[in-house]
Enzyme design. Structure first.
Site, mmCIF file in Angstrom:
data_model
loop_
_atom_site.group_PDB
_atom_site.id
_atom_site.type_symbol
_atom_site.label_atom_id
_atom_site.label_comp_id
_atom_site.label_asym_id
_atom_site.label_seq_id
_atom_site.Cartn_x
_atom_site.Cartn_y
_atom_site.Cartn_z
ATOM 1 N N LYS A 11 0.855 -1.208 0.000
ATOM 2 C CA LYS A 11 0.000 0.000 0.000
ATOM 3 C C LYS A 11 0.887 1.254 0.000
ATOM 4 O O LYS A 11 1.973 1.218 -0.579
ATOM 5 C CB LYS A 11 -0.974 -0.045 1.174
ATOM 6 C CG LYS A 11 -1.756 -1.362 1.188
ATOM 7 C CD LYS A 11 -2.906 -1.373 2.136
ATOM 8 C CE LYS A 11 -3.610 -2.726 2.058
ATOM 9 N NZ LYS A 11 -4.783 -2.807 2.898
ATOM 10 N N HIS A 95 -8.583 -3.033 -6.010
ATOM 11 C CA HIS A 95 -8.535 -3.147 -4.549
ATOM 12 C C HIS A 95 -9.641 -2.277 -3.957
ATOM 13 O O HIS A 95 -9.932 -1.194 -4.478
ATOM 14 C CB HIS A 95 -7.162 -2.712 -4.036
ATOM 15 C CG HIS A 95 -6.973 -3.029 -2.592
ATOM 16 N ND1 HIS A 95 -7.549 -2.272 -1.594
ATOM 17 C CD2 HIS A 95 -6.319 -4.036 -1.977
ATOM 18 C CE1 HIS A 95 -7.239 -2.810 -0.425
ATOM 19 N NE2 HIS A 95 -6.489 -3.882 -0.628
ATOM 20 N N GLU A 97 -9.720 -0.344 -1.580
ATOM 21 C CA GLU A 97 -9.307 1.027 -1.247
ATOM 22 C C GLU A 97 -9.317 1.908 -2.492
ATOM 23 O O GLU A 97 -9.625 3.098 -2.410
ATOM 24 C CB GLU A 97 -7.917 1.002 -0.574
ATOM 25 C CG GLU A 97 -8.029 0.460 0.847
ATOM 26 C CD GLU A 97 -6.788 -0.235 1.378
ATOM 27 O OE1 GLU A 97 -5.709 -0.099 0.775
ATOM 28 O OE2 GLU A 97 -6.922 -0.944 2.400
ATOM 29 N N GLY A 171 -7.260 -4.815 7.300
ATOM 30 C CA GLY A 171 -6.602 -3.945 8.266
ATOM 31 C C GLY A 171 -7.300 -3.852 9.611
ATOM 32 O O GLY A 171 -6.974 -2.990 10.420
ATOM 33 N N SER A 210 -6.492 -9.203 6.844
ATOM 34 C CA SER A 210 -5.957 -9.562 8.158
ATOM 35 C C SER A 210 -5.311 -10.950 8.211
ATOM 36 O O SER A 210 -5.405 -11.649 9.228
ATOM 37 C CB SER A 210 -7.044 -9.431 9.235
ATOM 38 O OG SER A 210 -7.451 -8.074 9.350
HETATM 39 P P1 PGA Z 1 -4.435 -6.445 5.511
HETATM 40 O O1 PGA Z 1 -4.716 -5.905 4.024
HETATM 41 O O2 PGA Z 1 -3.654 -7.720 5.377
HETATM 42 O O3 PGA Z 1 -3.638 -5.341 6.150
HETATM 43 O O4 PGA Z 1 -5.756 -6.663 6.145
HETATM 44 C C1 PGA Z 1 -5.037 -6.801 2.999
HETATM 45 C C2 PGA Z 1 -5.219 -6.070 1.703
HETATM 46 O O5 PGA Z 1 -5.800 -4.972 1.686
HETATM 47 O O6 PGA Z 1 -4.779 -6.561 0.643
#
Ligand code: PGA
Length: 247
Positions: A11, A95, A97, A171, A210
């Site tokens: 990220k 993604h 995000e 996350g 996660s």
């Molecule tokens: P995370 O993110 O492992 O921090 O939960 C996963 C991702 O967004 O690919």
């Protein structure tokens, strides 16, 4: 069963000094053996440097996004060809995000996945439901719509990857029940077959959200889970190695 893929998504994290984590990762991979393909998607600013470090190692590199056009007047964007030029072999598209922060629709995601494939790289197409959608019992409907509309036509199974990432698990430290992951992944496999994807059994279906050293073993053992897309726990080589070699 396809070869597993363990992918790290850094990220918007990482500066020059973070590159030392790549050295540690490569050392850790040398001292142990894995069948999995290992991928790091750093921020675009580090891709050149990290790709050079990973040359002739088992670690592949990729980008976290790209434009759907090959070149042109798109200030601030990078193209799939540029990723290829820097030694990348994968691009994450769609993604959650990016869908949330940049308003990316399924159709934009599909066009990006096509651009990645046209550049000779492998798209990792992300899908997943929000907390509200899960609570409303819409998880499989959301996956259905996203898969139907985010996949380019005519991509055979070994040419792309799908990552199931429940938005609420990213996350947060929250992870779906193993049975829920199994249900979602079985649904995706069947849906790919229903869509007529050639070699649908060869599509790698990653779970993301996660994933940590402590839960990786159970998640990776689920049928139709062919690897993981890892955010936070990919930033430190020690954690990422703990997912690649889960105990
Ligand atoms: P995370 O993110 O492992 O921090 O939960 C996963 C991702 O967004 O690919």
């Amino acid at each position: 069963m396809p070869r597993p893929l363990i992918a790290g998504n850094w990220k918007m994290n990482g500066v020059s000094s973070s590159v030392s984590e790549i050295d540690s990762l490569i050392k850790g991979l040398k001292s142990d053996q894995t069948d999995a393909e290992i991928l790091i998607c750093p921020p675009a600013t580090l891709l050149d440097r990290i790709s050079n470090l990973c040359r002739e190692t088992p670690v592949k590199t990729g980008a976290q996004d790209c434009h759907f056009n090959a070149s042109g007047a798109h200030t601030g964007d990078i193209s799939a060809d540029m990723v290829a030029d820097l030694g990348g072999s994968y691009v994450i598209v769609g993604h959650s995000e990016r869908r949330a922060d940049h308003g990316e629709t399924n159709e934009i995601v599909r066009d990006k996945a096509k651009a990645v494939s046209d550049a000779g790289l492998t798209p990792i197409i992300c899908i997943g439901e929000t907390q509200a959608e899960r609570e409303a019992g819409q998880t499989l409907d959301v996956l259905d719509t996203q898969l139907t509309n985010s996949l380019p036509d005519d991509l055979s199974g070994e040419r792309f990857v799908v990552a199931y990432e429940p938005v609420w698990a990213i996350g947060t430290g929250l992870v779906p029940e193993i049975t829920d992951i199994a249900e979602a992944h079985k649904f995706m496999r069947d849906k790919l077959k229903g869509l007529g994807v050639e070699n649908a059994d060869d599509v790698r279906l990653l779970y993301g959200g996660s994933v940590k050293p402590g839960n990786a073993k159970d998640i990776l053992a689920v049928e139709n889970v062919d690897g993981a897309l890892v955010g936070g726990a990919s930033l430190k080589a020690e954690d990422f190695l703990g997912i690649i070699f889960p105990s």
